[in-house]
Design a protein around this motif. Structure first.
Motif, PDB file in Angstrom:
ATOM      1  N   ASP A 262      -7.853 -54.053   4.857  1.00 15.32           N
ATOM      2  CA  ASP A 262      -9.154 -53.421   4.668  1.00 15.32           C
ATOM      3  C   ASP A 262      -9.121 -52.676   3.347  1.00 15.32           C
ATOM      4  O   ASP A 262      -8.271 -51.804   3.132  1.00 15.32           O
ATOM      5  CB  ASP A 262      -9.459 -52.440   5.809  1.00 15.32           C
ATOM      6  N   ARG A 263     -10.036 -53.023   2.448  1.00 12.46           N
ATOM      7  CA  ARG A 263     -10.075 -52.422   1.115  1.00 12.46           C
ATOM      8  C   ARG A 263     -10.638 -51.009   1.208  1.00 12.46           C
ATOM      9  O   ARG A 263     -11.676 -50.780   1.830  1.00 12.46           O
ATOM     10  CB  ARG A 263     -10.937 -53.287   0.197  1.00 12.46           C
ATOM     11  N   VAL A 264      -9.939 -50.073   0.580  1.00  6.74           N
ATOM     12  CA  VAL A 264     -10.380 -48.682   0.521  1.00  6.74           C
ATOM     13  C   VAL A 264     -10.414 -48.292  -0.949  1.00  6.74           C
ATOM     14  O   VAL A 264      -9.431 -48.461  -1.663  1.00  6.74           O
ATOM     15  CB  VAL A 264      -9.412 -47.753   1.291  1.00  6.74           C
ATOM     16  N   GLU A 265     -11.558 -47.794  -1.407  1.00  2.00           N
ATOM     17  CA  GLU A 265     -11.698 -47.432  -2.815  1.00  2.00           C
ATOM     18  C   GLU A 265     -11.617 -45.924  -3.003  1.00  2.00           C
ATOM     19  O   GLU A 265     -11.997 -45.160  -2.125  1.00  2.00           O
ATOM     20  CB  GLU A 265     -13.006 -47.986  -3.376  1.00  2.00           C
ATOM     21  N   GLY A 266     -11.113 -45.504  -4.133  1.00  2.00           N
ATOM     22  CA  GLY A 266     -11.090 -44.099  -4.507  1.00  2.00           C
ATOM     23  C   GLY A 266      -9.884 -43.327  -4.029  1.00  2.00           C
ATOM     24  O   GLY A 266      -9.875 -42.107  -4.106  1.00  2.00           O
ATOM     25  N   VAL A 267      -8.863 -43.994  -3.557  1.00  2.00           N
ATOM     26  CA  VAL A 267      -7.685 -43.292  -3.058  1.00  2.00           C
ATOM     27  C   VAL A 267      -6.848 -42.732  -4.205  1.00  2.00           C
ATOM     28  O   VAL A 267      -6.358 -41.616  -4.143  1.00  2.00           O
ATOM     29  CB  VAL A 267      -6.824 -44.230  -2.175  1.00  2.00           C
ATOM     30  N   HIS A 268      -6.682 -43.510  -5.261  1.00  2.00           N
ATOM     31  CA  HIS A 268      -5.807 -43.117  -6.367  1.00  2.00           C
ATOM     32  C   HIS A 268      -6.566 -42.886  -7.665  1.00  2.00           C
ATOM     33  O   HIS A 268      -5.988 -42.927  -8.731  1.00  2.00           O
ATOM     34  CB  HIS A 268      -4.749 -44.196  -6.604  1.00  2.00           C
ATOM     35  N   GLY A 269      -7.850 -42.703  -7.577  1.00  2.00           N
ATOM     36  CA  GLY A 269      -8.653 -42.503  -8.776  1.00  2.00           C
ATOM     37  C   GLY A 269     -10.124 -42.696  -8.447  1.00  2.00           C
ATOM     38  O   GLY A 269     -10.511 -42.725  -7.282  1.00  2.00           O
ATOM     39  N   PRO A 270     -10.959 -42.845  -9.467  1.00  2.00           N
ATOM     40  CA  PRO A 270     -12.402 -42.931  -9.255  1.00  2.00           C
ATOM     41  C   PRO A 270     -12.819 -44.117  -8.373  1.00  2.00           C
ATOM     42  O   PRO A 270     -12.270 -45.198  -8.467  1.00  2.00           O
ATOM     43  CB  PRO A 270     -12.960 -43.111 -10.673  1.00  2.00           C
ATOM     44  N   ARG A 271     -13.825 -43.863  -7.529  1.00  2.00           N
ATOM     45  CA  ARG A 271     -14.409 -44.937  -6.706  1.00  2.00           C
ATOM     46  C   ARG A 271     -15.308 -45.841  -7.534  1.00  2.00           C
ATOM     47  O   ARG A 271     -15.515 -46.990  -7.193  1.00  2.00           O
ATOM     48  CB  ARG A 271     -15.274 -44.336  -5.597  1.00  2.00           C
ATOM     49  N   THR A 272     -15.854 -45.280  -8.596  1.00  2.00           N
ATOM     50  CA  THR A 272     -16.814 -46.030  -9.412  1.00  2.00           C
ATOM     51  C   THR A 272     -16.358 -46.028 -10.865  1.00  2.00           C
ATOM     52  O   THR A 272     -16.069 -44.980 -11.426  1.00  2.00           O
ATOM     53  CB  THR A 272     -18.218 -45.390  -9.325  1.00  2.00           C
ATOM     54  N   LEU A 273     -16.290 -47.218 -11.445  1.00  2.00           N
ATOM     55  CA  LEU A 273     -16.006 -47.367 -12.874  1.00  2.00           C
ATOM     56  C   LEU A 273     -17.241 -47.983 -13.498  1.00  2.00           C
ATOM     57  O   LEU A 273     -17.713 -49.033 -13.058  1.00  2.00           O
ATOM     58  CB  LEU A 273     -14.789 -48.265 -13.111  1.00  2.00           C
ATOM     59  N   HIS A 274     -17.770 -47.329 -14.493  1.00  2.00           N
ATOM     60  CA  HIS A 274     -18.937 -47.847 -15.218  1.00  2.00           C
ATOM     61  C   HIS A 274     -18.534 -47.957 -16.695  1.00  2.00           C
ATOM     62  O   HIS A 274     -18.237 -46.958 -17.330  1.00  2.00           O
ATOM     63  CB  HIS A 274     -20.144 -46.926 -15.074  1.00  2.00           C
ATOM     64  N   VAL A 275     -18.494 -49.171 -17.205  1.00  2.00           N
ATOM     65  CA  VAL A 275     -18.121 -49.418 -18.589  1.00  2.00           C
ATOM     66  C   VAL A 275     -19.381 -49.567 -19.420  1.00  2.00           C
ATOM     67  O   VAL A 275     -20.250 -50.397 -19.101  1.00  2.00           O
ATOM     68  CB  VAL A 275     -17.238 -50.680 -18.707  1.00  2.00           C
ATOM     69  N   VAL A 276     -19.480 -48.784 -20.460  1.00  2.00           N
ATOM     70  CA  VAL A 276     -20.584 -48.911 -21.409  1.00  2.00           C
ATOM     71  C   VAL A 276     -20.001 -49.623 -22.623  1.00  2.00           C
ATOM     72  O   VAL A 276     -19.156 -49.080 -23.338  1.00  2.00           O
ATOM     73  CB  VAL A 276     -21.189 -47.541 -21.790  1.00  2.00           C
ATOM     74  N   LEU A 277     -20.432 -50.861 -22.810  1.00  2.00           N
ATOM     75  CA  LEU A 277     -19.916 -51.725 -23.869  1.00  2.00           C
ATOM     76  C   LEU A 277     -20.859 -51.666 -25.049  1.00  2.00           C
ATOM     77  O   LEU A 277     -22.021 -52.082 -24.957  1.00  2.00           O
ATOM     78  CB  LEU A 277     -19.785 -53.142 -23.322  1.00  2.00           C
ATOM     79  N   VAL A 278     -20.378 -51.120 -26.143  1.00  2.00           N
ATOM     80  CA  VAL A 278     -21.221 -50.897 -27.328  1.00  2.00           C
ATOM     81  C   VAL A 278     -21.016 -52.026 -28.317  1.00  2.00           C
ATOM     82  O   VAL A 278     -19.926 -52.225 -28.837  1.00  2.00           O
ATOM     83  CB  VAL A 278     -20.879 -49.537 -27.987  1.00  2.00           C
ATOM     84  N   ASP A 279     -22.074 -52.809 -28.547  1.00  2.00           N
ATOM     85  CA  ASP A 279     -21.969 -53.905 -29.536  1.00  2.00           C
ATOM     86  C   ASP A 279     -23.229 -54.118 -30.315  1.00  2.00           C
ATOM     87  O   ASP A 279     -24.235 -53.725 -30.198  1.00  2.00           O
ATOM     88  CB  ASP A 279     -21.523 -55.207 -28.884  1.00  2.00           C
TER      89      ASP A 279
END
Length: 194
Positions: free
Chosen positions: A177-194
């Motif tokens: 069972d996948r569990v998110e946010g145990v060892h760091g952020p639950r959400t990663l949002h990448v802003v790609l500047v080009d």
């Protein structure tokens, strides 16, 4: 006849029955910059991270939109005005735990693996600020995207600490069972500047 001549004669005799080598196929074409950036965005999304592409002039408004009303910490040297953000000046883990999000820059992005690498230089901050808040907004410039891990390692200073991020923090228990946010952020949002 010397031993050397005898050895060379035997090698020539052995090679008489061997057909000439086939032409070596050309090396694969290196992807162009646009292909690398598109592959990077695709692979980052494969990890359940969000990707927003924007022009340099839209960066501040895109980051503000992604953050909404979140309480935010930023590292020194971010070089981006994030209204209401607290600049990390050695915040404790408890103080960081009370913050919703962090905004950092990246040292490099790896297209093949969708990995972001922080070397904790200016604009990236201490490792703890990228691990404690629940949301990590990471700014990656298109020019920082490289093809693969060897390319990334070649750009990094081996004397600096690094954090390699491939999607939001996640782990699985014994039943997978996948569990998110145990060892760091639950959400990663990448802003790609080009």
């Amino acid at each position: 006849m010397s031993a050397r001549d005898d050895i060379l004669r035997r090698v020539r005799t052995a090679l008489d029955s061997v057909s000439p080598a086939e032409a070596v196929p050309p090396a694969p074409r290196a992807p162009d910059r646009g292909d690398l950036v598109a592959l990077f965005a695709e692979r980052v999304e494969d990890y359940r991270a969000e990707v927003t592409r924007c022009a340099p002039g839209d960066l501040a408004s895109v980051v503000a939109e992604v953050l909404g009303a979140a309480r935010v910490v930023v590292p020194p040297g971010l070089d981006l005005d994030v209204p209401g953000a607290v600049v990390d000046d050695g915040l404790t883990a408890a103080e960081l735990d009370a913050i919703d999000a962090v905004v950092t820059r990246a040292a490099v992005g790896i297209a093949e693996t969708g990995t972001i690498v922080l070397d904790h230089g200016p604009g990236q901050g201490r490792r703890i600020i990228s691990l404690v808040p629940d949301v990590h907004v990471c700014i990656v410039d298109a020019g920082q995207v490289v093809a693969d891990v060897p390319d990334a390692v070649g750009l990094l200073d081996p004397a600096r600490p690094t954090t390699w991020i491939s999607g939001p923090s996640a782990t699985s228990d014994i039943e997978l069972d996948r569990v998110e946010g145990v060892h760091g952020p639950r959400t990663l949002h990448v802003v790609l500047v080009d």
